[in-house]
Structure formats: C-alpha cells, structure tokens
Write a protein that holds these residues in place. Structure first.
Motif, PDB file in Angstrom:
ATOM      1  N   LYS A  24      42.453  35.750 -11.331  1.00 41.17           N
ATOM      2  CA  LYS A  24      41.934  34.877 -12.386  1.00 41.17           C
ATOM      3  C   LYS A  24      40.451  35.120 -12.656  1.00 41.17           C
ATOM      4  N   GLY A  25      39.893  36.140 -12.022  1.00 42.31           N
ATOM      5  CA  GLY A  25      38.508  36.495 -12.289  1.00 42.31           C
ATOM      6  C   GLY A  25      37.491  35.849 -11.385  1.00 42.31           C
ATOM      7  N   VAL A  26      37.922  35.273 -10.271  1.00 43.74           N
ATOM      8  CA  VAL A  26      37.010  34.644  -9.317  1.00 43.74           C
ATOM      9  C   VAL A  26      36.628  35.672  -8.253  1.00 43.74           C
ATOM     10  N   GLU A  27      35.349  35.773  -7.951  1.00 42.11           N
ATOM     11  CA  GLU A  27      34.878  36.641  -6.875  1.00 42.11           C
ATOM     12  C   GLU A  27      34.908  35.867  -5.560  1.00 42.11           C
ATOM     13  N   VAL A  28      35.690  36.330  -4.602  1.00 40.47           N
ATOM     14  CA  VAL A  28      35.806  35.680  -3.302  1.00 40.47           C
ATOM     15  C   VAL A  28      34.865  36.379  -2.325  1.00 40.47           C
ATOM     16  N   VAL A  29      33.918  35.626  -1.771  1.00 35.60           N
ATOM     17  CA  VAL A  29      32.921  36.165  -0.853  1.00 35.60           C
ATOM     18  C   VAL A  29      33.151  35.539   0.520  1.00 35.60           C
ATOM     19  N   LEU A  30      33.387  36.376   1.533  1.00 35.14           N
ATOM     20  CA  LEU A  30      33.792  35.877   2.835  1.00 35.14           C
ATOM     21  C   LEU A  30      32.657  35.855   3.852  1.00 35.14           C
ATOM     22  N   GLY A  31      32.540  34.737   4.548  1.00 38.24           N
ATOM     23  CA  GLY A  31      31.789  34.657   5.785  1.00 38.24           C
ATOM     24  C   GLY A  31      32.799  34.764   6.917  1.00 38.24           C
ATOM     25  N   LYS A  32      32.542  34.074   8.029  1.00 39.09           N
ATOM     26  CA  LYS A  32      33.498  34.133   9.119  1.00 39.09           C
ATOM     27  C   LYS A  32      33.399  32.875   9.976  1.00 39.09           C
ATOM     28  N   PHE A  33      34.506  32.571  10.649  1.00 37.88           N
ATOM     29  CA  PHE A  33      34.521  31.508  11.645  1.00 37.88           C
ATOM     30  C   PHE A  33      34.340  32.129  13.024  1.00 37.88           C
ATOM     31  N   THR A  34      33.574  31.465  13.857  1.00 39.43           N
ATOM     32  CA  THR A  34      33.422  31.902  15.253  1.00 39.43           C
ATOM     33  C   THR A  34      33.885  30.775  16.170  1.00 39.43           C
ATOM     34  N   LEU A  35      34.483  31.159  17.278  1.00 39.98           N
ATOM     35  CA  LEU A  35      34.960  30.191  18.261  1.00 39.98           C
ATOM     36  C   LEU A  35      34.278  30.490  19.586  1.00 39.98           C
ATOM     37  N   SER A  36      33.601  29.504  20.121  1.00 40.00           N
ATOM     38  CA  SER A  36      32.871  29.731  21.366  1.00 40.00           C
ATOM     39  C   SER A  36      32.992  28.519  22.288  1.00 40.00           C
ATOM     40  N   GLU A  37      32.783  28.768  23.575  1.00 36.82           N
ATOM     41  CA  GLU A  37      32.793  27.678  24.542  1.00 36.82           C
ATOM     42  C   GLU A  37      31.484  26.903  24.456  1.00 36.82           C
ATOM     43  N   ALA A  38      31.580  25.582  24.587  1.00 39.61           N
ATOM     44  CA  ALA A  38      30.385  24.744  24.508  1.00 39.61           C
ATOM     45  C   ALA A  38      30.616  23.475  25.317  1.00 39.61           C
ATOM     46  N   GLN A  39      29.597  22.639  25.366  1.00 42.55           N
ATOM     47  CA  GLN A  39      29.709  21.330  25.990  1.00 42.55           C
ATOM     48  C   GLN A  39      29.253  20.260  24.999  1.00 42.55           C
ATOM     49  N   GLY A  65      32.909   2.332  22.342  1.00 41.19           N
ATOM     50  CA  GLY A  65      31.978   1.220  22.453  1.00 41.19           C
ATOM     51  C   GLY A  65      30.705   1.530  23.189  1.00 41.19           C
ATOM     52  N   GLN A  66      30.567   2.770  23.681  1.00 40.44           N
ATOM     53  CA  GLN A  66      29.378   3.146  24.450  1.00 40.44           C
ATOM     54  C   GLN A  66      28.574   4.219  23.709  1.00 40.44           C
ATOM     55  N   PRO A  67      27.238   4.197  23.827  1.00 43.95           N
ATOM     56  CA  PRO A  67      26.430   5.261  23.222  1.00 43.95           C
ATOM     57  C   PRO A  67      26.650   6.579  23.963  1.00 43.95           C
ATOM     58  N   ALA A  68      26.307   7.683  23.300  1.00 45.83           N
ATOM     59  CA  ALA A  68      26.462   8.999  23.920  1.00 45.83           C
ATOM     60  C   ALA A  68      25.524   9.140  25.115  1.00 45.83           C
ATOM     61  N   ASP A  69      26.034   9.726  26.177  1.00 47.52           N
ATOM     62  CA  ASP A  69      25.246   9.977  27.385  1.00 47.52           C
ATOM     63  C   ASP A  69      25.124  11.487  27.544  1.00 47.52           C
ATOM     64  N   ARG A  70      23.929  12.020  27.376  1.00 52.06           N
ATOM     65  CA  ARG A  70      23.735  13.470  27.420  1.00 52.06           C
ATOM     66  C   ARG A  70      24.081  14.067  28.775  1.00 52.06           C
ATOM     67  N   ASP A  71      24.095  13.260  29.830  1.00 56.79           N
ATOM     68  CA  ASP A  71      24.396  13.772  31.161  1.00 56.79           C
ATOM     69  C   ASP A  71      25.887  13.730  31.489  1.00 56.79           C
ATOM     70  N   ASP A  72      26.669  13.062  30.652  1.00 59.19           N
ATOM     71  CA  ASP A  72      28.122  12.999  30.847  1.00 59.19           C
ATOM     72  C   ASP A  72      28.765  13.891  29.795  1.00 59.19           C
ATOM     73  N   ARG A  73      29.000  15.144  30.153  1.00 57.55           N
ATOM     74  CA  ARG A  73      29.436  16.125  29.175  1.00 57.55           C
ATOM     75  C   ARG A  73      30.777  16.723  29.577  1.00 57.55           C
ATOM     76  N   VAL A  74      31.515  17.189  28.558  1.00 59.88           N
ATOM     77  CA  VAL A  74      32.812  17.826  28.777  1.00 59.88           C
ATOM     78  C   VAL A  74      32.811  19.189  28.092  1.00 59.88           C
ATOM     79  N   ASP A  75      33.660  20.085  28.584  1.00 60.85           N
ATOM     80  CA  ASP A  75      33.807  21.401  27.972  1.00 60.85           C
ATOM     81  C   ASP A  75      34.636  21.277  26.694  1.00 60.85           C
ATOM     82  N   VAL A  76      34.200  21.952  25.646  1.00 66.10           N
ATOM     83  CA  VAL A  76      34.917  21.930  24.372  1.00 66.10           C
ATOM     84  C   VAL A  76      34.895  23.331  23.763  1.00 66.10           C
ATOM     85  N   TRP A  77      35.750  23.534  22.772  1.00 60.89           N
ATOM     86  CA  TRP A  77      35.679  24.715  21.929  1.00 60.89           C
ATOM     87  C   TRP A  77      34.867  24.358  20.696  1.00 60.89           C
TER      88      TRP A  77
END
Length: 221
Positions: free
Chosen positions: A79-94, A101-113
């Motif tokens: 249809k005449g649209v130019e598709v420009v691709l970036g990329k998704f990255t998946l990394s380990e984080a905390q 009901g509780q505020p975030a505690d920076r010292d109580d962390r869990v592993d996430v993607w």
C-alpha cells in the motif's frame, strides 16, 4: 502541501488498536483521511512505519503471531508504506518485588526478564529530522503519544523555518486516556484521538492481492 507521516508502531498499537478488531489496518488510507479533514490541501506523499519484530517465545501465539506481523508488514508495503525496523532485546535483570499496598523496596528484588525495544525511536527521529532539513516535504506529521519524541519536533522547529508540524495522538476519544502535552506544545496542530469509525472505514481487504499468492488477514486478528 507535501506531507510525510511518521508512525510510532509500538505506541500506535498499544495506544489505539490493541484489543480491537482493527489490527488489519490500511494505515496510509487512514492517515490520508485524517489529514484531508485537517487540511484539504495536504498531499500525503509518504508514510513511514517504525516498529520491531516480535519474538516468538514471548508472543501470545508464538510463531503464528510472528507470521501475522510479517504478513501485515508486507501488506503495508504493498500500500506504499515504508516499514522501518528496530529490534527487541531480551535480557536478564532485577526489579523490586511488588507487594500489594506496600511501596517499592529497592533492597527486595527479584530476577526478571527485561524486554526492550531498541533503535526504533532513534530511527524515527533521525528520519523525520533529515526529511525536514532536506526539504523533502512541507509538513511532517508524527503519529505517537510518546513525549520522548518531542525534542525531535523542537529541533525541526528551530532548524527548518516554515515547515509545518502536526501530531496525531493514537488514543481513543476518552478523556481519561493519557495525553502528551509536550508533543502538543511542539506542534502547529494536534489531533487528540482516532475514532473507531475511522478505523473501521480503513481496514484492509481480507485478502490483499499480490503478483503471486494473496496476503490473507490472520484468522486471530
């Protein structure tokens, strides 16, 4: 008025068409209609769609979702649209553990993607700025509700005298939905929503013809 539209695909999807039956959208026709209503002299000479390919392991339907997205990109290009691709990255984080009901505690962390979209916004901003500087158009129209792109509009305003800037916010006509004031401040005009009726009027045919096998709308869309 020669106009180029730049669509933030991720923001457009999550802001306006996720959980709707309008994913199989003729983006160029939709934007042409919106621009004509805004200014009948606007001539949409190009549409650039900035997005990233989803990752099958994280998609709801796996490879089926990936194939659906790629088929949609092919249909847009026809249809005449130019598709420009970036990329998704998946990394380990905390991240801080969420406790109700509780505020975030920076010292109580869990592993996430951590799933991140890379390069898309930068490619959009550079393309928009380069087109403006090279005078490839008289008007640029940015389709996003992401205030991170406001600096690109301000740069165009400062360096490209006379070019017109429009913003289309991909959000429903709902006063509760978040709206980027910084984008509006950087533009000459802002369209604050896209109606369901407009989306419904600009859906691609279920089978998009090609020189070979037609591209078919995904059954789950």
């Amino acid at each position: 008025m020669r106009t180029i539209a730049y669509v933030d695909g991720y923001n457009f999807y999550h802001g306006r068409i996720k959980h709707t039956p309008y994913k199989w959208l003729d983006l160029r026709a939709l934007l042409a209609g919106i621009l004509h209503a805004q200014d009948p002299t606007a001539d949409l000479v190009a549409v650039k769609f900035f997005t990233a390919l989803i990752k099958a392991p994280l998609a709801r339907l796996g490879v089926q979702s990936v194939n659906a997205q790629q088929n949609y990109h092919r249909a847009l290009e026809l249809k005449g649209v130019e598709v420009v691709l970036g990329k998704f990255t998946l990394s380990e984080a905390q991240a801080p553990r969420r406790v109700s009901g509780q505020p975030a505690d920076r010292d109580d962390r869990v592993d996430v993607w951590h799933l991140g979209e890379k390069q898309t916004d930068v490619k959009l901003a550079l393309s928009l700025y380069r087109d403006a500087v090279a005078a490839r158009c008289e008007q640029i129209v940015l389709v996003t509700n992401d205030s991170d792109l406001a600096p690109a509009l301000h740069a165009v305003r400062e360096d490209c005298q006379g070019i017109r800037i429009g913003v289309v916010l991909p959000r429903p006509p709902d006063l509760q939905a978040r709206r980027s004031a910084t984008l509006e401040e950087a533009s000459d005009w802002t369209r604050h929503h896209i109606l369901d009726e407009e989306l419904a009027a600009h859906v691609l045919p279920a089978r998009v013809p090609t020189r070979k096998k037609p591209i078919e709308k995904p059954a789950h869309w």
